[in-house]
Design a protein around this motif. Structure first.
Motif, PDB file in Angstrom:
ATOM      1  N   LEU A   9     -11.245   1.734  -0.703  1.00 34.80           N
ATOM      2  CA  LEU A   9     -10.910   2.842  -1.600  1.00 34.80           C
ATOM      3  C   LEU A   9     -11.953   3.946  -1.529  1.00 34.80           C
ATOM      4  CD1 LEU A   9      -9.543   1.002  -4.763  1.00 34.80           C
ATOM      5  CD2 LEU A   9      -8.278   2.362  -3.119  1.00 34.80           C
ATOM      6  N   PHE A  10     -13.228   3.563  -1.534  1.00 35.92           N
ATOM      7  CA  PHE A  10     -14.277   4.567  -1.408  1.00 35.92           C
ATOM      8  C   PHE A  10     -14.225   5.250  -0.045  1.00 35.92           C
ATOM      9  CE2 PHE A  10     -16.687   2.511  -4.977  1.00 35.92           C
ATOM     10  CZ  PHE A  10     -16.650   3.614  -5.799  1.00 35.92           C
ATOM     11  N   GLY A  11     -13.863   4.515   0.988  1.00 35.54           N
ATOM     12  CA  GLY A  11     -13.714   5.118   2.313  1.00 35.54           C
ATOM     13  C   GLY A  11     -12.598   6.148   2.341  1.00 35.54           C
ATOM     14  N   LEU A  12     -11.481   5.827   1.680  1.00 39.17           N
ATOM     15  CA  LEU A  12     -10.373   6.783   1.605  1.00 39.17           C
ATOM     16  C   LEU A  12     -10.771   8.033   0.831  1.00 39.17           C
ATOM     17  CD1 LEU A  12      -7.327   4.433   0.982  1.00 39.17           C
ATOM     18  CD2 LEU A  12      -7.819   5.783   3.019  1.00 39.17           C
ATOM     19  N   MET A  13     -11.490   7.848  -0.278  1.00 40.05           N
ATOM     20  CA  MET A  13     -11.942   9.014  -1.037  1.00 40.05           C
ATOM     21  C   MET A  13     -12.925   9.856  -0.224  1.00 40.05           C
ATOM     22  SD  MET A  13     -12.260   7.807  -5.020  1.00 40.05           S
ATOM     23  CE  MET A  13     -13.535   6.609  -4.729  1.00 40.05           C
TER      24      MET A  13
ATOM     25  N   LEU B 222     -14.628 -12.744  -4.294  1.00 44.63           N
ATOM     26  CA  LEU B 222     -15.509 -11.589  -4.469  1.00 44.63           C
ATOM     27  C   LEU B 222     -15.593 -10.757  -3.195  1.00 44.63           C
ATOM     28  CD1 LEU B 222     -18.440 -13.008  -6.611  1.00 44.63           C
ATOM     29  CD2 LEU B 222     -16.557 -11.538  -7.331  1.00 44.63           C
ATOM     30  N   GLN B 223     -15.567 -11.396  -2.055  1.00 46.55           N
ATOM     31  CA  GLN B 223     -15.591 -10.677  -0.777  1.00 46.55           C
ATOM     32  C   GLN B 223     -14.317  -9.841  -0.604  1.00 46.55           C
ATOM     33  OE1 GLN B 223     -18.317 -10.948   0.979  1.00 46.55           O
ATOM     34  NE2 GLN B 223     -17.763  -9.832   2.814  1.00 46.55           N
ATOM     35  N   ALA B 224     -13.179 -10.371  -1.022  1.00 45.86           N
ATOM     36  CA  ALA B 224     -11.923  -9.618  -0.939  1.00 45.86           C
ATOM     37  C   ALA B 224     -11.943  -8.416  -1.877  1.00 45.86           C
ATOM     38  CB  ALA B 224     -10.741 -10.526  -1.271  1.00 45.86           C
ATOM     39  N   ILE B 225     -12.470  -8.602  -3.080  1.00 45.14           N
ATOM     40  CA  ILE B 225     -12.584  -7.486  -4.025  1.00 45.14           C
ATOM     41  C   ILE B 225     -13.516  -6.418  -3.464  1.00 45.14           C
ATOM     42  CG2 ILE B 225     -13.444  -6.843  -6.316  1.00 45.14           C
ATOM     43  CD1 ILE B 225     -12.424  -9.583  -7.281  1.00 45.14           C
ATOM     44  N   LEU B 226     -14.614  -6.840  -2.862  1.00 47.19           N
ATOM     45  CA  LEU B 226     -15.541  -5.897  -2.247  1.00 47.19           C
ATOM     46  C   LEU B 226     -14.881  -5.118  -1.121  1.00 47.19           C
ATOM     47  CD1 LEU B 226     -18.467  -4.828  -1.956  1.00 47.19           C
ATOM     48  CD2 LEU B 226     -18.845  -6.699  -0.357  1.00 47.19           C
ATOM     49  N   GLY B 227     -14.055  -5.774  -0.333  1.00 46.54           N
ATOM     50  CA  GLY B 227     -13.340  -5.093   0.749  1.00 46.54           C
ATOM     51  C   GLY B 227     -12.366  -4.048   0.226  1.00 46.54           C
TER      52      GLY B 227
END
Length: 97
Positions: free
Chosen positions: A39-43, A29-34
């Motif tokens: 992705l949100f940071g790139l957007m 779950l931590q990897a998925i969160l990362g």
């Protein structure tokens, strides 16, 4: 108590197994969160660079800067609205089945 050793060992093993599985699940779950966070940071970076580009272009126009900035902002807002409207109608469950 000596007669409870098998039960104590079994309980201890099950407790350690449960803790190990919970740790592995939390790491997944931590990897998925990362990944989602990046992705949100790139957007966010893309949107910020787009806004900065619009501001710099409108500042370079001098007296025509306000209409150009308003039109550019309206175009970005409309494009975002259309993109979210298109994404809303896209089926997610069973789309690739």
């Amino acid at each position: 108590m000596p007669w409870n050793y098998p039960k104590d060992l079994s309980n201890s093993f099950m407790q350690q197994l449960q803790n190990g599985l919970l740790y592995i699940f939390s790491m997944i779950l931590q990897a998925i969160l990362g990944v989602i966070s990046s992705l949100f940071g790139l957007m966010m970076d893309a949107f910020q660079s787009l806004v900065m580009m619009m501001v710099q272009a409108s500042e370079s126009l001098g007296p025509f800067s306000l209409p150009v900035f308003v039109i550019g902002t309206a175009v970005v807002i409309c494009a975002g609205y259309l993109a979210f409207a298109l994404a809303k109608d896209t089926p997610v469950v069973g789309a690739f089945v």
